[in-house]
Design an enzyme around this catalytic site. Structure first.
Site, PDB file in Angstrom:
ATOM      1  N   CYS A  81       0.843  -1.197   0.000  1.00 33.80           N
ATOM      2  CA  CYS A  81       0.000   0.000   0.000  1.00 33.80           C
ATOM      3  C   CYS A  81       0.881   1.251   0.000  1.00 33.80           C
ATOM      4  O   CYS A  81       1.834   1.301   0.768  1.00 33.80           O
ATOM      5  CB  CYS A  81      -0.881  -0.005   1.234  1.00 33.80           C
ATOM      6  SG  CYS A  81      -1.833   1.489   1.497  1.00 33.80           S
ATOM      7  N   PRO A  82       0.651   2.265  -0.790  1.00 31.02           N
ATOM      8  CA  PRO A  82      -0.509   2.471  -1.680  1.00 31.02           C
ATOM      9  C   PRO A  82      -0.237   2.121  -3.145  1.00 31.02           C
ATOM     10  O   PRO A  82      -1.032   2.454  -4.006  1.00 31.02           O
ATOM     11  CB  PRO A  82      -0.729   3.985  -1.560  1.00 31.02           C
ATOM     12  CG  PRO A  82       0.681   4.515  -1.498  1.00 31.02           C
ATOM     13  CD  PRO A  82       1.500   3.472  -0.741  1.00 31.02           C
TER      14      PRO A  82
END
Lengths: 84, 195
Positions: free
Chosen positions: A17-18
């Protein structure tokens, strides 16, 4: 939905993430209408992240999501279609 | 206004009334379509983040949120001020510090964490963890944010205060901005965050 129907594949394995969402957005922008993008990720959070991104993005339709095991590693596959 | 003129005695509209009404309808339609395109043009969602901290852990929330919001189609501005400037400083951003002192979530007693060299060790351990967990580096997130169209701004007053030069920052970072422009962006934004 099988991999055969995907017109393009984005490999974001080994990225957390991200990055899966950001790279999905980048690849999605390059699609032609009707194309289906396959995103292959090892980030379990991508299941909810890419779903949320597709719901909020005009013209993006999440066709399918699947979890599989490749070489002993959990892999998350997402299929996003660009609206005609 | 002629539209208020009562119809002729027999209740029927004269050809003149009809053509006048038609002209009014056309004028209104043009106005509606103008307004509609104005709204469409200004419809991009906006987010502004004020980044004030420059430790390794605090560099992540603004950069992750900014790049993610850009993927959601938001116009994003991150205004970096005070220690938040370190995130945009090309050299310093690769060596952001972290301290266990005063952080009760870290497994070290303050008395030990305060010893010389401990901050460097803590930062190094965190950096290793970040790498082991496939989390992007600060540098990668900055490059990604810039490539996604995020406006990374460095507060001019703090640049002067900390004795930095505009060339110290990543290419693509906006300098020469101050509180007023940040405030103006915040007033126009849908989401405003102070990190």
């Amino acid at each position: 939905m099988s991999t055969e129907t995907a017109t393009e594949t984005l490999d974001v394995k080994g990225q957390n993430c991200p990055m899966p969402v950001i790279k999905t957005k980048g690849a999605f922008d390059g699609l032609a209408a009707g194309d289906v993008l396959e995103v292959v990720s090892t980030d379990s959070g991508s299941m909810s992240d890419i779903k949320g991104w597709a719901e909020s993005t005009e013209g993006a339709e999440l066709v399918d999501q699947a979890e599989a095991t490749e070489d002993g590693t959990a892999v998350y596959k997402h299929y996003v279609r660009k609206a005609e | 206004m002629s539209a208020d003129t009562p119809p002729s005695a027999d209740g029927e509209l004269s050809p003149d009334d009809v053509s006048e009404l038609r002209a009014q309808i056309e004028a209104l339609e043009a106005e509606v379509s103008d307004l509609r395109s104005e709204v469409d043009e200004g419809s991009a969602d906006r987010m502004v983040i004020i980044a004030t901290k420059g430790t390794l852990d605090m560099a992540y929330p603004p950069l992750i949120l900014a790049s993610t919001a850009a993927a959601f189609g938001y116009d994003v501005t991150v205004f970096h001020t005070f220690w938040g400037l370190e995130i945009l400083h090309e050299e310093n951003s690769k060596d952001l510090g972290l301290s266990s002192v005063g952080n009760p979530n870290m497994p070290l007693p303050n008395a030990i964490a305060a010893l010389p060299g401990m901050d460097r060790m803590t930062a190094r351990m965190m950096r290793n963890r970040i790498e082991d967990n496939d989390v992007a580096s600060v540098e990668e997130l900055i490059e990604t944010s810039l490539a996604s169209g995020v406006d990374l701004q460095a507060c001019q007053m703090t640049i002067d205060l900390l004795g930095y030069d505009e060339d110290d920052f990543y290419d693509g970072v906006t300098t020469g901005v101050g509180a007023a422009s940040a405030f103006q962006d915040m007033a126009d934004a849908d989401i405003q965050l102070l990190v």
